[in-house]
Design a protein around this motif. Structure first.
Motif, PDB file in Angstrom:
ATOM      1  N   LEU A 180       0.828  -1.208   0.000  1.00  0.00           N
ATOM      2  CA  LEU A 180       0.000   0.000   0.000  1.00  0.00           C
ATOM      3  C   LEU A 180       0.868   1.266   0.000  1.00  0.00           C
ATOM      4  O   LEU A 180       0.521   2.264  -0.638  1.00  0.00           O
ATOM      5  N   LYS A 181       1.988   1.223   0.706  1.00  0.00           N
ATOM      6  CA  LYS A 181       2.908   2.361   0.676  1.00  0.00           C
ATOM      7  C   LYS A 181       3.477   2.561  -0.731  1.00  0.00           C
ATOM      8  O   LYS A 181       3.611   3.680  -1.209  1.00  0.00           O
ATOM      9  N   TYR A 182       3.815   1.449  -1.371  1.00  0.00           N
ATOM     10  CA  TYR A 182       4.285   1.524  -2.756  1.00  0.00           C
ATOM     11  C   TYR A 182       3.199   2.106  -3.651  1.00  0.00           C
ATOM     12  O   TYR A 182       3.466   2.941  -4.531  1.00  0.00           O
ATOM     13  N   HIS A 183       1.974   1.663  -3.432  1.00  0.00           N
ATOM     14  CA  HIS A 183       0.820   2.155  -4.187  1.00  0.00           C
ATOM     15  C   HIS A 183       0.713   3.678  -4.072  1.00  0.00           C
ATOM     16  O   HIS A 183       0.577   4.388  -5.073  1.00  0.00           O
ATOM     17  N   VAL A 184       0.796   4.181  -2.860  1.00  0.00           N
ATOM     18  CA  VAL A 184       0.710   5.626  -2.629  1.00  0.00           C
ATOM     19  C   VAL A 184       1.923   6.332  -3.215  1.00  0.00           C
ATOM     20  O   VAL A 184       1.801   7.402  -3.832  1.00  0.00           O
ATOM     21  N   GLN A 185       3.095   5.758  -3.034  1.00  0.00           N
ATOM     22  CA  GLN A 185       4.316   6.370  -3.563  1.00  0.00           C
ATOM     23  C   GLN A 185       4.237   6.532  -5.081  1.00  0.00           C
ATOM     24  O   GLN A 185       4.608   7.577  -5.630  1.00  0.00           O
ATOM     25  N   GLU A 186       3.730   5.509  -5.748  1.00  0.00           N
ATOM     26  CA  GLU A 186       3.619   5.578  -7.201  1.00  0.00           C
ATOM     27  C   GLU A 186       2.555   6.587  -7.630  1.00  0.00           C
ATOM     28  O   GLU A 186       2.696   7.239  -8.667  1.00  0.00           O
ATOM     29  N   PHE A 187       1.489   6.723  -6.848  1.00  0.00           N
ATOM     30  CA  PHE A 187       0.522   7.777  -7.104  1.00  0.00           C
ATOM     31  C   PHE A 187       1.206   9.137  -7.070  1.00  0.00           C
ATOM     32  O   PHE A 187       1.066   9.957  -7.980  1.00  0.00           O
ATOM     33  N   GLU A 188       1.961   9.372  -6.005  1.00  0.00           N
ATOM     34  CA  GLU A 188       2.618  10.665  -5.840  1.00  0.00           C
ATOM     35  C   GLU A 188       3.648  10.917  -6.946  1.00  0.00           C
ATOM     36  O   GLU A 188       3.751  12.020  -7.472  1.00  0.00           O
ATOM     37  N   LYS A 189       4.407   9.886  -7.278  1.00  0.00           N
ATOM     38  CA  LYS A 189       5.420  10.021  -8.334  1.00  0.00           C
ATOM     39  C   LYS A 189       4.770  10.363  -9.671  1.00  0.00           C
ATOM     40  O   LYS A 189       5.234  11.229 -10.411  1.00  0.00           O
ATOM     41  N   ALA A 190       3.688   9.667  -9.969  1.00  0.00           N
ATOM     42  CA  ALA A 190       3.032   9.893 -11.239  1.00  0.00           C
ATOM     43  C   ALA A 190       2.327  11.243 -11.296  1.00  0.00           C
ATOM     44  O   ALA A 190       2.267  11.876 -12.341  1.00  0.00           O
ATOM     45  N   LEU A 191       1.794  11.707 -10.178  1.00  0.00           N
ATOM     46  CA  LEU A 191       1.143  13.014 -10.153  1.00  0.00           C
ATOM     47  C   LEU A 191       2.121  14.130 -10.524  1.00  0.00           C
ATOM     48  O   LEU A 191       1.725  15.152 -11.064  1.00  0.00           O
TER      49      LEU A 191
END
Length: 418
Positions: A188-199
Motif C-alpha cells: 500500500l505504501k508503494y501504491h501511494v508512492q507511485e501515485f505521488e510520483k506519477a502526479l
C-alpha cells in the motif's frame, strides 16, 4: 687615503647595502604577490566548487511549449467557490492549490461543495498521518522486481488522445506468492508512492507531449486465466485497501477502462458486481472477449500497445512491455520542462464559441532566461494564479499504482462475489 677616496668608498658601501635591501624587498614583494595569487586561486576554486555543488546546471535550450487547456465555465465557477471556501478555512496548502485537483474532488462529490470540503480535509489529515508528502524520499520498495513477477502491472505508452495507459494482468497475479516477498502495508505504501510520483511526472509529461491538458488515464485489465487461485483473504484485504485510498484520496482519475480476455465466468461475476457499482463507473468500463481485442486499437495505436494485447510493441530490450515504463515521461527534453522550477506559465484564454460553455486556454511553459518574450502574461494569468491548471511549478497529476478508484471497487466486488 684621501678624504675624497674615503667618501667614495662609503658611498659604494651604502649603494651595495641599498641594492641588497632593495633586492630583499623585491623578493619579499614577489613572495607576497605569489602567495596572494595562490590564495585567490584557491578561494576561486573553492567558491566555484560550492556553486557547482549547490546549483544544478540548467540547459535553457529546451523550446517553450504551449498546452491547450479547455475548461467548462460552470465547473470553473464551482472550483473558484470551492477554493475560496477552503482558503477561508485555512485548508488549502500551496502545494495542493491546483485547478484539476480541486475539480476532481468536486466531481467525486457531485459538486456538493460542503461534501467536497469534508472529503478534502479528510485527505489532508490522511496525508499528514500517512507521511504522504515525504513518501518519495522516505520509502524504498526494494522488492519491486520480485513483486512484478507475481503481480504484473505498469504503465506503457499513451492512447490516441495522449493519456497514459495503465495495464494489469490480473490472470497472472499470485497473491499468496506475492505476500511471501512483501506485506499488505508495504504494498500500500508503494501504491501511494507511485501515485505521488506519477502526479508529478506522468500527467505533466503527457500534457507537454500532446500539447493539450491530460488529467486522466486509460486502463486495461487483462483477466485471461483469472480464477479462484487469484483470490484469497489477503488479496481481498489488499484490493480493499487500495480501493479506499484511491476513492477517498485520489478520486476521478480514470477516463476509460477495458476489461479484456473476459470469459463467460468473468462475465457472470461482472453482471453481479454491476448491481453495486455507480452508473458513472459502469459507463467507463468496456468488457471485451478475447476475439474483440482489436477494439483496443480504436483507442490505442498499435505501436503503443503490447503484442499480448494485440499491438505491435514488445519492448524486448527492456525485458518486456510492463517493465519498460514506456511513455513521454522518459523523454529527457520533456522532463526538463516538467522539472524546471524556473518555468514561466502564461495562460491565454479564448472563448471557443459564444454558444458553448467552455473556455480554451493555451498555457505556455518556458524556462526563465530564454529569449522568448514573456511580458504578455496578463494579470490573473497562470504565472500569478495559484489555482492555475498547471500550478506554479506545473505539478500535480496521475496515479500509477495498481488500480484506480473505479477499478479497485470493481475488483473488490468480484473478490467478494467469488
Amino acid at each position: 687615503m684621501s678624504t675624497l677616496e674615503g667618501q667614495s668608498s662609503c658611498d659604494e658601501i651604502k649603494e651595495r647595502r641599498s641594492d641588497v635591501e632593495n633586492s630583499e624587498d623585491e623578493r619579499r614583494r614577489t613572495r607576497i604577490g605569489a602567495l596572494k595569487k595562490k590564495a585567490l586561486t584557491a578561494s576561486n576554486k573553492f567558491t566555484h566548487s560550492l556553486k557547482k555543488r549547490g546549483k544544478r546546471k540548467i540547459d535553457y535550450r529546451v523550446p517553450p511549449v504551449s498546452i491547450e487547456d479547455i475548461r467548462d465555465e460552470e465547473e470553473e465557477r464551482a472550483v473558484t467557490e470551492f477554493r475560496h471556501k477552503l482558503i477561508a478555512q485555512d485548508s488549502l496548502p500551496p502545494k495542493h492549490d491546483e485547478y484539476q485537483a480541486l475539480l476532481r474532488f468536486l466531481k467525486a462529490r457531485e459538486f456538493n461543495i460542503d461534501k467536497a470540503v469534508q472529503m478534502w480535509e479528510d485527505m489532508l489529515q490522511w496525508r499528514k498521518e500517512y507521511g504522504t508528502d515525504s513518501i518519495l524520499e522516505d520509502f524504498e520498495f526494494e522488492e519491486l522486481e520480485d513483486v512484478l513477477q507475481y503481480y504484473p502491472q505498469g504503465y506503457h505508452g499513451v492512447d490516441k488522445e495522449g493519456r497514459p495507459v495503465y495495464i494489469e494482468r490480473l490472470g497472472k497475479a499470485h497473491p499468496n506468492k506475492l505476500m511471501r516477498i512483501t506485506t499488505v502495508d508495504r504494498y500500500l505504501k508503494y501504491h501511494v508512492q507511485e501515485f505521488e510520483k506519477a502526479l508529478r511526472e506522468k500527467f505533466p509529461a503527457c500534457s507537454i507531449a500532446a500539447k493539450r491538458r491530460i488529467s486522466s488515464t486509460t486502463t486495461i485489465l487483462d483477466v485471461q486465466g483469472l480464477g479462484i487461485k487469484n483470490f484469497s483473504k489477503t488479496a481481498a484485504d489488499l484490493v480493499a485497501g487500495m480501493a479506499k485510498i484511491d476513492s477517498n484520496y485520489y478520486p476521478e482519475t480514470l477516463n476509460q477502462m477495458f476489461v479484456v480476455n473476459a470469459g463467460s465466468g468473468f462475465k457472470m461475476l461482472y453482471a453481479t458486481a454491476k448491481k453495486f457499482l455507480d452508473p458513472k463507473t459502469i459507463a467507463k468500463i468496456q468488457v471485451l472477449e478475447p476475439k474483440s481485442l482489436s477494439k483496443l486499437l480504436e483507442t490505442i495505436d498499435s505501436s503503443q500497445l503490447p503484442d499480448f494485447l494485440g499491438g505491435s510493441c514488445t519492448c524486448s530490450a527492456e525485458g518486456g512491455c510492463l517493465r519498460s515504463n514506456k511513455g513521454p515521461w522518459n523523454d529527457p527534453d520533456i522532463m526538463k520542462l516538467v522539472h524546471y522550477e524556473e518555468a514561466v506559465i502564461v495562460r491565454q484564454p479564448t472563448r471557443i464559441s459564444d454558444k458553448e460553455q467552455n473556455m480554451s486556454s493555451y498555457i505556455r511553459i518556458q524556462p526563465k532566461g530564454t529569449s522568448s518574450d514573456i511580458s504578455t502574461a496578463e494579470s490573473g494569468s497562470d504565472g500569478d494564479d495559484p489555482s492555475s491548471p498547471l500550478g506554479a511549478k506545473f505539478s500535480g497529476f496521475t496515479p500509477l499504482a495498481p488500480v484506480h478508484e473505479e477499478v479497485s471497487s470493481t475488483i473488490a466486488m468480484l473478490c467478494v462475489v467469488s
